[in-house]
Design a protein around this motif. Structure first.
Motif: not given
Length: 419
Positions: A372-395
């Motif tokens: 999954x890529x993007x802000x994962x419907x958690x944009x405030x947390x992504x902004x907190x870490x100074x990035x536009x989005x992340x890649x997420x691998x979930x198991x």
């Protein structure tokens, strides 16, 4: 219908129950499904339960006296019994079926705005959330605050992706009406110390809602042990169908709070002058409910129970340890959140230096790897870490060390394409 058992846990045996895991994508690429925080895959037992319901038992529930109606009602209410046991609910009447976690949280936010004295949120009251919340645990509280004149406050995040509790006493105060927090972050994988927050909320007389979307599928789970007043669960992340979730709440609260929606089934008596309402849980389940989805959920609960939540948690903890260990080998990769397997679940968000997450996701998909890529419907947390989005691998329970290795190889290819 048979249900897989795995004692000791055998991931290869588990995988055989999931038809989609044998699929090839892009012609000849084996599917490596690492998007479980968005939705899980479904075992054959759940698929069969849905088919059997529609082929043999399909009818509307409650009130009907014919055979199909009685069978459908028994299956629907049986799923409530199974879910109550799975989450440790003291009473089955505390288990309300909703569409998903978003609807469950919206239900609570709406009825607190409409409640009588004591529970009603109004001007001057405060609602406390955290900086790591999914939007489904932010937006309903913004809406409640706008309707009522209340104020939204929040607990912040540390650089390591943990909840910063240093300001807990100043954020959760005598003005706090409700604290609503995630048990496990869908972005960071962090397991939050709910007990600490609940203790503070009790000191000031505030209610507590816990979003368990990312914990109930992965950890042994007991609502009584959590100590919260409300717990929301979405069931498509725990092997069940889409379109069904659960709100658990303490029975005295459900008895006192007003209903969320009006319509059929949730009534006690209707005249042309007024309506009175059924007791919980039906008070909060207006109209035809998600019957087939509940049947599928019951099968999912049976499956998870048979495999064993302790075994699932142990398997995923080892996967988490392994993926973080392998990520350390990838130059320029930054884990967003705890860089350890302790007090976290098996979903890991990351950024690759100089490469946009959307490009990472696209190249991985070409290799059959679903992330999954993007802000994962958690944009405030992504902004907190100074990035536009992340890649997420979930198991999840059916993922393997070999699939972690495939992800690492896929990231090597991503880097070769963009360097």
């Amino acid at each position: 219908m048979t249900t897989t058992t795995a004692a000791p846990f055998d991931v290869e045996t588990v995988r055989k129950d999931f038809p989609i895991l044998s699929r090839l994508v892009h012609g000849d690429k084996p599917l490596v499904y690492l998007d479980n925080a968005a939705t899980s895959q479904k075992p054959r037992q759940v698929i069969d339960a849905l088919v059997e319901y529609y082929e043999k038992h399909n009818a509307n529930v409650h009130r009907g006296i014919h055979t199909l109606a009685e069978e459908a009602t028994a299956l629907y209410e049986g799923a409530r019994d199974k879910m109550a046991k799975f989450i440790g609910a003291p009473s089955r009447d505390e288990v309300i079926f909703t569409k998903n976690t978003s609807e469950a949280i919206n239900l609570v936010a709406r009825v607190l705005g409409d409640a009588g004295p004591g529970y009603r949120v109004g001007p001057g009251d405060e609602i406390v959330i955290t900086e790591m919340e999914h939007h489904s645990n932010i937006v309903p509280w913004h809406q409640l605050a706008e309707r009522t004149g209340a104020t939204v406050k929040w607990l912040r995040l540390t650089d390591e992706g943990r909840l910063d509790l240093s300001t807990l006493d100043s954020v959760v105060t005598e003005r706090t009406k409700i604290v609503s927090m995630t048990h496990v972050s869908n972005l960071l994988g962090t397991i939050n110390p709910v007990d600490v927050v609940v203790k503070r909320a009790r000191e000031v007389g505030a209610l507590v809602l816990v979003d368990a979307s990312q914990s109930a599928p992965h950890l042994p789970f007991d609502v009584s042990a959590l100590g919260a007043d409300f717990v929301a669960v979405t069931c498509h992340k725990m092997l069940g169908p889409t379109g069904i979730g659960v709100l658990w709440a303490r029975l005295p609260l459900l008895q006192e709070l007003p209903p969320f929606l009006g319509g059929g089934e949730m009534i006690e008596l209707v005249t042309m002058e007024k309506s009175t309402f059924a007791p919980p849980p039906h008070k909060f389940e207006a109209g035809t409910p998600p019957i087939a989805e509940a049947v599928g959920l019951g099968a999912a609960v049976d499956y998870l129970t048979a495999v064993g939540m302790d075994a699932i948690a142990a398997h995923e903890h080892e996967l988490t340890r392994y993926v973080i260990e392998r990520f350390a080998e990838v130059e320029g990769l930054r884990v967003i959140g705890p860089n350890t397997a302790e007090n976290r679940v098996a979903e890991v968000s990351f950024a690759l230096e100089g490469i946009h997450p959307h490009d990472v996701g696209q190249i991985l998909d070409e290799q059959g790897i679903a992330v999954r890529v993007g802000h994962h419907c958690a944009r405030p947390a992504v902004v907190r870490y100074g990035i536009p989005a992340t890649t997420r691998a979930s198991f999840y329970l059916y993922n393997t060390h070999a699939e972690v290795d495939a992800l690492i190889a896929g990231l090597d290819r991503v880097k070769r394409v963009f360097t």
